[in-house]
Design a protein around this motif. Structure first.
Motif, PDB file in Angstrom:
ATOM      1  N   LEU A  56       0.845  -1.196   0.000  1.00 60.11           N
ATOM      2  CA  LEU A  56       0.000   0.000   0.000  1.00 60.11           C
ATOM      3  C   LEU A  56       0.879   1.244   0.000  1.00 60.11           C
ATOM      4  O   LEU A  56       1.999   1.214   0.509  1.00 60.11           O
ATOM      5  N   PHE A  57       0.372   2.311  -0.569  1.00 55.32           N
ATOM      6  CA  PHE A  57       1.133   3.558  -0.650  1.00 55.32           C
ATOM      7  C   PHE A  57       0.369   4.678   0.047  1.00 55.32           C
ATOM      8  O   PHE A  57      -0.865   4.658   0.082  1.00 55.32           O
ATOM      9  N   PRO A 173       0.692  20.081  -6.906  1.00 54.73           N
ATOM     10  CA  PRO A 173       0.942  20.067  -8.350  1.00 54.73           C
ATOM     11  C   PRO A 173       0.691  18.674  -8.924  1.00 54.73           C
ATOM     12  O   PRO A 173       0.907  17.670  -8.235  1.00 54.73           O
ATOM     13  N   PHE A 174       0.212  18.610 -10.163  1.00 60.56           N
ATOM     14  CA  PHE A 174       0.021  17.300 -10.815  1.00 60.56           C
ATOM     15  C   PHE A 174      -0.100  17.497 -12.320  1.00 60.56           C
ATOM     16  O   PHE A 174      -0.338  18.612 -12.802  1.00 60.56           O
ATOM     17  N   MET A 201       2.346  11.865  -2.113  1.00 63.51           N
ATOM     18  CA  MET A 201       2.204  12.925  -1.110  1.00 63.51           C
ATOM     19  C   MET A 201       1.155  13.949  -1.552  1.00 63.51           C
ATOM     20  O   MET A 201       0.334  14.401  -0.760  1.00 63.51           O
ATOM     21  N   GLU A 202       1.201  14.319  -2.837  1.00 63.37           N
ATOM     22  CA  GLU A 202       0.246  15.321  -3.340  1.00 63.37           C
ATOM     23  C   GLU A 202      -1.170  14.743  -3.353  1.00 63.37           C
ATOM     24  O   GLU A 202      -2.129  15.411  -3.004  1.00 63.37           O
ATOM     25  N   ILE A 206      -4.792  15.983  -1.301  1.00 62.24           N
ATOM     26  CA  ILE A 206      -6.126  16.179  -1.888  1.00 62.24           C
ATOM     27  C   ILE A 206      -7.147  15.309  -1.156  1.00 62.24           C
ATOM     28  O   ILE A 206      -8.245  15.760  -0.815  1.00 62.24           O
ATOM     29  N   ILE A 207      -6.762  14.056  -0.871  1.00 61.59           N
ATOM     30  CA  ILE A 207      -7.697  13.147  -0.193  1.00 61.59           C
ATOM     31  C   ILE A 207      -7.992  13.655   1.220  1.00 61.59           C
ATOM     32  O   ILE A 207      -9.131  13.607   1.688  1.00 61.59           O
ATOM     33  N   ARG A 208      -6.961  14.185   1.884  1.00 59.13           N
ATOM     34  CA  ARG A 208      -7.188  14.724   3.232  1.00 59.13           C
ATOM     35  C   ARG A 208      -8.225  15.865   3.167  1.00 59.13           C
ATOM     36  O   ARG A 208      -9.132  15.948   3.994  1.00 59.13           O
TER      37      ARG A 208
END
Length: 220
Positions: A56-57, A173-174, A201-202, A206-208
């Motif tokens: 898992l990441f 950024p993405f 990390m990015e 966003i999920i947080r």
């Protein structure tokens, strides 16, 4: 009423939200090794059937269920916060709010309605700022001026501004690709994007943000 949260030593069953349908359907099992106020530490999951370890990441979204004593499945969605090194490596996942636990499985990347500033650079180096309509762990939708004539398959470089509840602000950024566009009555375009390249990390930032927003909506 007793809160239905899984406890230390409980078995949990996990599916990882993945863009790959085959991966998405694989079920893994794990055990809760420890817990804190806002997280669980779980053993590294093993795929049911194959017995393979599932890596898992940070930022991975998980659909989890556990069984109550009378055999009822209780589901919740969560995401991976990171790892903790004990004697064996443990995965840290976000602990759900008791009211987020349901009898129904909700699978898919979490998406929330949100007007956030997004800075965009197109391949020809045109730059503009737009507002998102929704954001999620797999992509965002934004409303922008029709003059940019974005079309399906266009690659974009984006920076998303994420304001958190505690007052801090992050930039994520993405690289994204246009999945669909829709002409609005206002003359503007609704442009749906999927992430093509985003660091764990990015994505986790966003999920947080999405989890915070989702909790806001539930508490209204």
């Amino acid at each position: 009423m007793e809160t239905l949260l899984p406890k230390v030593n409980d078995l949990i069953y996990i599916q990882v939200a993945s863009a790959d349908k085959k991966e998405d359907d694989k079920e893994c099992k794990s055990r809760i090794a420890d817990l804190g106020d806002e997280f669980y530490l779980i053993e590294v999951p093993i795929e049911v059937g194959s017995g393979r370890i599932r890596r898992l990441f940070a930022g991975d979204e998980l659909s989890v269920y556990f069984l109550t004593e009378d055999g009822v499945k209780n589901y919740f969605n969560t995401y991976v916060l990171g790892y903790a090194d004990d004697v064996v490596q443990l995965v840290r996942i976000r602990k759900p709010e008791p009211e987020a636990i349901t009898k129904i499985q909700r699978r898919h990347y979490l998406r929330v309605v949100a007007e956030l500033e997004i800075a965009v650079r197109v391949q020809d180096n045109t730059r503009f700022v737009a507002l998102t309509e929704d954001v999620g762990g797999g992509g965002v939708s934004m409303i922008c001026d029709g003059k940019y004539r974005l079309k399906e398959g266009d690659p974009l470089y984006c920076w998303l501004l994420l304001p958190y509840k505690n007052g801090s602000i992050e930039h994520a950024p993405f690289e994204a690709e246009v999945v669909r566009t829709k002409k609005l009555e206002t003359g503007k375009d609704l442009v749906m994007l999927k992430f093509v390249s985003i660091s764990d990390m990015e994505r986790q930032k966003i999920i947080r943000y999405c989890f915070e927003r989702q909790f806001d909506f539930r508490n209204r």
